[in-house]
Design a protein around this motif. Structure first.
Motif, PDB file in Angstrom:
ATOM      1  N   GLY A  72       0.809  -1.215   0.000  1.00 53.35           N
ATOM      2  CA  GLY A  72       0.000   0.000   0.000  1.00 53.35           C
ATOM      3  C   GLY A  72       0.838   1.259   0.000  1.00 53.35           C
ATOM      4  O   GLY A  72       0.567   2.200  -0.750  1.00 53.35           O
ATOM      5  N   LEU A  73       1.879   1.284   0.810  1.00 52.33           N
ATOM      6  CA  LEU A  73       2.737   2.466   0.899  1.00 52.33           C
ATOM      7  C   LEU A  73       3.490   2.717  -0.405  1.00 52.33           C
ATOM      8  O   LEU A  73       3.596   3.855  -0.871  1.00 52.33           O
ATOM      9  CB  LEU A  73       3.721   2.322   2.061  1.00 52.33           C
ATOM     10  CG  LEU A  73       4.543   3.554   2.397  1.00 52.33           C
ATOM     11  CD1 LEU A  73       3.646   4.725   2.789  1.00 52.33           C
ATOM     12  CD2 LEU A  73       5.509   3.237   3.528  1.00 52.33           C
ATOM     13  N   VAL A  74       3.989   1.651  -1.019  1.00 50.50           N
ATOM     14  CA  VAL A  74       4.705   1.801  -2.290  1.00 50.50           C
ATOM     15  C   VAL A  74       3.760   2.320  -3.379  1.00 50.50           C
ATOM     16  O   VAL A  74       4.098   3.249  -4.115  1.00 50.50           O
ATOM     17  CB  VAL A  74       5.369   0.472  -2.711  1.00 50.50           C
ATOM     18  CG1 VAL A  74       5.835   0.518  -4.154  1.00 50.50           C
ATOM     19  CG2 VAL A  74       6.535   0.138  -1.784  1.00 50.50           C
ATOM     20  N   LEU A  75       2.571   1.746  -3.470  1.00 47.21           N
ATOM     21  CA  LEU A  75       1.610   2.214  -4.485  1.00 47.21           C
ATOM     22  C   LEU A  75       1.209   3.658  -4.244  1.00 47.21           C
ATOM     23  O   LEU A  75       1.104   4.448  -5.194  1.00 47.21           O
ATOM     24  CB  LEU A  75       0.380   1.302  -4.510  1.00 47.21           C
ATOM     25  CG  LEU A  75       0.604  -0.104  -5.055  1.00 47.21           C
ATOM     26  CD1 LEU A  75      -0.648  -0.947  -4.874  1.00 47.21           C
ATOM     27  CD2 LEU A  75       1.039  -0.060  -6.510  1.00 47.21           C
ATOM     28  N   TRP A  76       0.975   4.012  -2.977  1.00 52.43           N
ATOM     29  CA  TRP A  76       0.628   5.397  -2.667  1.00 52.43           C
ATOM     30  C   TRP A  76       1.744   6.334  -3.113  1.00 52.43           C
ATOM     31  O   TRP A  76       1.487   7.374  -3.722  1.00 52.43           O
ATOM     32  CB  TRP A  76       0.363   5.565  -1.168  1.00 52.43           C
ATOM     33  CG  TRP A  76       0.152   7.000  -0.804  1.00 52.43           C
ATOM     34  CD1 TRP A  76      -1.006   7.705  -0.905  1.00 52.43           C
ATOM     35  CD2 TRP A  76       1.142   7.923  -0.334  1.00 52.43           C
ATOM     36  NE1 TRP A  76      -0.803   9.010  -0.522  1.00 52.43           N
ATOM     37  CE2 TRP A  76       0.511   9.163  -0.161  1.00 52.43           C
ATOM     38  CE3 TRP A  76       2.493   7.813  -0.042  1.00 52.43           C
ATOM     39  CZ2 TRP A  76       1.189  10.293   0.285  1.00 52.43           C
ATOM     40  CZ3 TRP A  76       3.175   8.928   0.405  1.00 52.43           C
ATOM     41  CH2 TRP A  76       2.521  10.153   0.562  1.00 52.43           C
ATOM     42  N   ARG A  77       2.977   5.957  -2.819  1.00 51.89           N
ATOM     43  CA  ARG A  77       4.101   6.820  -3.178  1.00 51.89           C
ATOM     44  C   ARG A  77       4.219   6.965  -4.702  1.00 51.89           C
ATOM     45  O   ARG A  77       4.468   8.063  -5.204  1.00 51.89           O
ATOM     46  CB  ARG A  77       5.394   6.264  -2.584  1.00 51.89           C
ATOM     47  CG  ARG A  77       6.544   7.219  -2.743  1.00 51.89           C
ATOM     48  CD  ARG A  77       7.599   6.959  -1.733  1.00 51.89           C
ATOM     49  NE  ARG A  77       8.793   7.693  -2.090  1.00 51.89           N
ATOM     50  CZ  ARG A  77       9.694   8.080  -1.228  1.00 51.89           C
ATOM     51  NH1 ARG A  77       9.552   7.803   0.055  1.00 51.89           N
ATOM     52  NH2 ARG A  77      10.763   8.730  -1.610  1.00 51.89           N
ATOM     53  N   LEU A  78       4.025   5.886  -5.433  1.00 52.42           N
ATOM     54  CA  LEU A  78       4.061   5.966  -6.902  1.00 52.42           C
ATOM     55  C   LEU A  78       2.949   6.863  -7.432  1.00 52.42           C
ATOM     56  O   LEU A  78       3.151   7.622  -8.380  1.00 52.42           O
ATOM     57  CB  LEU A  78       3.925   4.572  -7.518  1.00 52.42           C
ATOM     58  CG  LEU A  78       5.092   3.622  -7.327  1.00 52.42           C
ATOM     59  CD1 LEU A  78       4.732   2.231  -7.851  1.00 52.42           C
ATOM     60  CD2 LEU A  78       6.345   4.141  -8.012  1.00 52.42           C
ATOM     61  N   ALA A  79       1.776   6.782  -6.827  1.00 45.16           N
ATOM     62  CA  ALA A  79       0.625   7.565  -7.281  1.00 45.16           C
ATOM     63  C   ALA A  79       0.689   9.021  -6.836  1.00 45.16           C
ATOM     64  O   ALA A  79      -0.090   9.853  -7.321  1.00 45.16           O
ATOM     65  CB  ALA A  79      -0.672   6.917  -6.778  1.00 45.16           C
ATOM     66  N   HIS A  80       1.610   9.354  -5.934  1.00 42.01           N
ATOM     67  CA  HIS A  80       1.725  10.721  -5.414  1.00 42.01           C
ATOM     68  C   HIS A  80       3.146  11.251  -5.537  1.00 42.01           C
ATOM     69  O   HIS A  80       3.646  11.956  -4.657  1.00 42.01           O
ATOM     70  CB  HIS A  80       1.256  10.756  -3.946  1.00 42.01           C
ATOM     71  CG  HIS A  80      -0.184  10.423  -3.804  1.00 42.01           C
ATOM     72  ND1 HIS A  80      -0.644   9.131  -3.720  1.00 42.01           N
ATOM     73  CD2 HIS A  80      -1.272  11.216  -3.763  1.00 42.01           C
ATOM     74  CE1 HIS A  80      -1.960   9.151  -3.641  1.00 42.01           C
ATOM     75  NE2 HIS A  80      -2.369  10.397  -3.668  1.00 42.01           N
ATOM     76  N   ALA A  81       3.790  10.938  -6.636  1.00 41.10           N
ATOM     77  CA  ALA A  81       5.188  11.318  -6.859  1.00 41.10           C
ATOM     78  C   ALA A  81       5.387  12.833  -6.780  1.00 41.10           C
ATOM     79  O   ALA A  81       6.455  13.298  -6.370  1.00 41.10           O
ATOM     80  CB  ALA A  81       5.669  10.801  -8.209  1.00 41.10           C
ATOM     81  N   GLU A  82       4.370  13.597  -7.124  1.00 43.85           N
ATOM     82  CA  GLU A  82       4.504  15.059  -7.114  1.00 43.85           C
ATOM     83  C   GLU A  82       4.853  15.600  -5.723  1.00 43.85           C
ATOM     84  O   GLU A  82       5.492  16.647  -5.602  1.00 43.85           O
ATOM     85  CB  GLU A  82       3.231  15.733  -7.650  1.00 43.85           C
ATOM     86  CG  GLU A  82       2.016  15.645  -6.742  1.00 43.85           C
ATOM     87  CD  GLU A  82       1.259  14.318  -6.762  1.00 43.85           C
ATOM     88  OE1 GLU A  82       0.311  14.163  -5.966  1.00 43.85           O
ATOM     89  OE2 GLU A  82       1.608  13.428  -7.568  1.00 43.85           O
ATOM     90  N   LEU A  83       4.475  14.895  -4.678  1.00 35.76           N
ATOM     91  CA  LEU A  83       4.811  15.328  -3.312  1.00 35.76           C
ATOM     92  C   LEU A  83       6.320  15.306  -3.061  1.00 35.76           C
ATOM     93  O   LEU A  83       6.816  16.019  -2.195  1.00 35.76           O
ATOM     94  CB  LEU A  83       4.138  14.432  -2.274  1.00 35.76           C
ATOM     95  CG  LEU A  83       2.638  14.568  -2.113  1.00 35.76           C
ATOM     96  CD1 LEU A  83       2.116  13.509  -1.153  1.00 35.76           C
ATOM     97  CD2 LEU A  83       2.283  15.961  -1.610  1.00 35.76           C
ATOM     98  N   PHE A  84       7.019  14.473  -3.801  1.00 39.52           N
ATOM     99  CA  PHE A  84       8.448  14.281  -3.570  1.00 39.52           C
ATOM    100  C   PHE A  84       9.326  15.023  -4.561  1.00 39.52           C
ATOM    101  O   PHE A  84      10.550  15.003  -4.444  1.00 39.52           O
ATOM    102  CB  PHE A  84       8.762  12.779  -3.568  1.00 39.52           C
ATOM    103  CG  PHE A  84       7.910  12.044  -2.572  1.00 39.52           C
ATOM    104  CD1 PHE A  84       8.199  12.102  -1.219  1.00 39.52           C
ATOM    105  CD2 PHE A  84       6.777  11.358  -2.972  1.00 39.52           C
ATOM    106  CE1 PHE A  84       7.400  11.468  -0.293  1.00 39.52           C
ATOM    107  CE2 PHE A  84       5.968  10.718  -2.047  1.00 39.52           C
ATOM    108  CZ  PHE A  84       6.283  10.771  -0.707  1.00 39.52           C
TER     109      PHE A  84
END
Length: 173
Positions: A72-84
């Protein structure tokens, strides 16, 4: 938790509450209390939006839900790359490929339903978003040379220390 580091002084918030809600909604699951807490703590950030934790060590008994939380955390991070502020390249290694592949495999249908590319070739497993953000599963001796933005080491008790110190850490600079 039996042990947990307190929030650092420069932490002003966490992406974790939104991330946990996204994970539950997208994967149609209910996170356990400790999974939700881990997501919130691991996604604590500074005023500039950067994450405060460079290294996270998580340990729990088998079948407690660590793989579900990682997925879940990996998918969330991929789907929210703009935050990083950069394309996400997540390298996932572990005691053997089968362990890591099992974690990622449960996300293949989810990714395909959203138009993501899924590579299932043994030793080259990957998910790639339409924007080019990727989750790569790699063997211990094949995690070198990537532009890693998040390194995941699964079943680390059976991972060579060089895999982390020589393979993943230099790419995280």
């Amino acid at each position: 938790p039996l042990a947990m580091t307190p929030p650092p002084a420069d932490a002003v918030g966490s992406y974790g509450v939104d991330a946990a809600a996204w994970i539950e909604r997208q994967l149609r699951i209910r996170l356990r209390w400790w999974q939700r807490l881990a997501v919130v703590r691991q996604l604590e950030h500074r005023a500039d939006g950067s994450l405060v934790w460079r290294t996270v060590v998580e340990s729990c008994p088998r079948r407690a839900g660590k793989s579900v939380r990682i997925r879940g955390l990996v998918l969330w991070r991929l789907a929210h790359a703009e935050l990083f502020g950069e394309r996400q390249e997540i390298v996932h290694t572990g005691s053997d490929l089968a362990v890591c592949r099992k974690v990622q495999k449960q996300a293949w249908r989810w990714a395909e339903a959203r138009g993501w590319t899924v590579t299932r070739t043994n030793g080259k497993e990957a998910l790639e978003s339409p924007d080019g953000d990727a989750w790569l599963v790699r063997a211990q001796n094949a995690c070198y040379g990537w532009d890693t933005t998040l390194g995941v080491v699964d079943e680390s008790w059976d991972v060579k220390p060089e895999t982390v110190s020589d393979g993943l850490e230099p790419s995280l600079m």
